[in-house]
Design an enzyme around this catalytic site. Structure first.
Site, PDB file in Angstrom:
ATOM      1  N   GLY A   2       0.833  -1.212   0.000  1.00  0.00           N
ATOM      2  CA  GLY A   2       0.000   0.000   0.000  1.00  0.00           C
ATOM      3  C   GLY A   2       0.855   1.245   0.000  1.00  0.00           C
ATOM      4  O   GLY A   2       2.054   1.182  -0.289  1.00  0.00           O
ATOM      5  N   ASN A   3       0.245   2.365   0.271  1.00  0.00           N
ATOM      6  CA  ASN A   3       1.019   3.608   0.394  1.00  0.00           C
ATOM      7  C   ASN A   3       0.397   4.487   1.470  1.00  0.00           C
ATOM      8  O   ASN A   3      -0.628   4.135   2.049  1.00  0.00           O
ATOM      9  CB  ASN A   3       1.124   4.324  -0.955  1.00  0.00           C
ATOM     10  CG  ASN A   3      -0.240   4.700  -1.493  1.00  0.00           C
ATOM     11  OD1 ASN A   3      -0.950   5.502  -0.895  1.00  0.00           O
ATOM     12  ND2 ASN A   3      -0.620   4.114  -2.617  1.00  0.00           N
TER      13      ASN A   3
END
Ligand code: CTP
Length: 401
Positions: free
Chosen positions: A212-213
């Site tokens: 993810g980020n």
């Protein structure tokens, strides 16, 4: 959230029996998120008490130019009150008050406020049926409409006199929805659909892990709220985010991965007039998703990554009349990179934020943007809250569409 949220409403109450309903009206406005101040004609106080209205509006209520009985006698400045208001409503508007408003008489605080107001004024007449039908009343109403005031028509029913006919003040909830609809109809994005992507995407590795980020969705949700407040139908395709929307005209489509976001965006793309891609979409996803949790081993682990589809570029390639806005989060060669993304993805506008600017980017409440349009005109903004940034973005879009 109602379109009245945050609006400053000056309610002028004149002396008719329908004044008793204004307590419910004030309550309704406050519930809708509006700030309400009340002025009464002296006669209105015989029908509804200032204490009721000040308690419900959480603001002092005035009926005279100064409060004779107050120990701290003060001039009630009608100009300040009138200029404070985003909209004024005179309800009930009696035949007497209508006539005075139409003729520019200013012998009480309500009338002085009306004459000083620069905002839109609505009026909801209430009187007995013969008074309502009288030519002079009709003339007052027509004159007030010609001045740009908006009539909320009286309805038919049993009147205080016992007679049955036209002259009842519209019910408080109907007055509120009348004003809401009227405001919505004048908003710049009415009848427009705005499609927004927001948040991060999660690319699954196995049933419990993902790539993810750090995007939180704050900027995208602020943009969705702004679009909704301008009257648009908003479709918000959101990756995992804890942000909340504030308006009922926002439809949220929750997704997890870049592939799911791609599907949802394409589902709604044809309906959209404006598309704003704020999402931090993963550029890569694991080639395979393990069906069972990957067990720890001593050896190193390789995960093969495949590129995801570029959602924005894919709609840029098929766009017809849609106005396309992208974001570019850059760390170096910011302007060049943003301009090349604008061209490559066939955008109408790109919003650049640089991670070199303090307070810009992910998970902050602020952002510092530069807007670049198709003609490569560059507009730089100061560091602002994301809510203010969303306003700036729409101000620019509204200039272009
Ligand atoms: N975007 C998208 N789909 C992707 C990647 C990006 O829709 N798979 C959109 C983003 O929402 C943003 C714009 O494209 O509006 C630019 O995203 P950004 O991550 O800055 O650029 P990339 O095209 O991914 O290029 P790079 O990561 O190399 O800077």
């Amino acid at each position: 959230m109602s379109i009245l949220s945050g609006k400053k409403i000056l309610l002028g109450i004149s002396g008719g029996i329908a004044a008793y309903k204004t307590a419910i009206l004030v309550r309704g406005f406050v519930k809708a998120g509006a700030e309400v101040k009340v002025v009464l004609t002296p006669a209105a106080k015989d029908f509804v008490t200032p204490l009721t209205l000040s308690t419900l509006s959480k603001n002092p209520v005035h009926s005279t130019f100064f409060d004779k009985e107050s120990e701290n006698e003060m001039w009630n400045n009608h100009v300040d009150l009138a200029l404070w208001a985003d909209l004024m409503l005179v309800a009930p508007a009696t035949a007497n008050t209508l006539s005075k408003m139409a003729n520019g008489t200013s012998d009480n605080l309500l009338l002085a406020c009306y004459l000083s107001a620069k905002c839109k004024t609505y009026f909801a007449p209430a009187m007995d049926l013969d008074m309502y039908q009288h030519t002079s009343t009709k003339k007052s109403i027509k004159t007030l409409q010609d001045y740009g005031n908006i009539l909320i028509p009286a309805t038919s029913g049993e009147l205080a006199s016992g007679l049955i006919g036209e002259g009842r003040m519209a019910e408080p909830e109907d007055i509120i929805s009348f004003i809401e609809k009227d405001i919505l109809a004048t908003l710049p994005l009415k009848n427009k659909t705005v499609l927004i992507t927001a948040g991060p995407t999660y690319e699954a590795i196995d049933p419990v892990r993902f790539i993810g980020n750090r995007s939180t969705g704050k900027m995208g949700y602020a943009i969705a709220n702004r679009a909704a407040s301008l009257g648009a139908r908003v479709i918000l395709v959101s990756g995992p985010s804890n942000e909340k929307v504030a308006y009922t005209n926002i439809e949220i489509r929750k997704v997890e991965s870049a592939d799911e976001m791609y599907q949802e965006v394409h589902k709604y793309f044809n309906e959209a007039d404006i598309v704003i891609a704020t999402a931090a979409v993963a550029d890569y996803k694991p080639a395979t998703i393990a069906t069972k949790k990957i067990k720890k081993k001593d050896a190193s682990l390789q995960i093969e990554l495949l590129p995801t589809k570029d959602i924005l570029a894919s709609i840029g390639a098929i766009k017809k009349s849609q106005f396309l806005v992208g974001f570019a989060l850059e760390t170096n060669n910011e302007l060049e990179n943003a301009k090349s993304k604008l061209k490559r993805k066939n955008l109408d506008m790109i919003i650049l934020n640089s991670l070199q600017d303090k307070g810009a980017g992910f998970a902050t409440a602020t952002n510092k943007i530069t807007i670049i349009d198709k003609k490569e005109q560059v507009l730089e903004f100061k560091l602002k809250s994301k809510i203010e940034v969303a306003k700036d973005i729409f101000d620019s879009i509204l200039h272009k569409i």
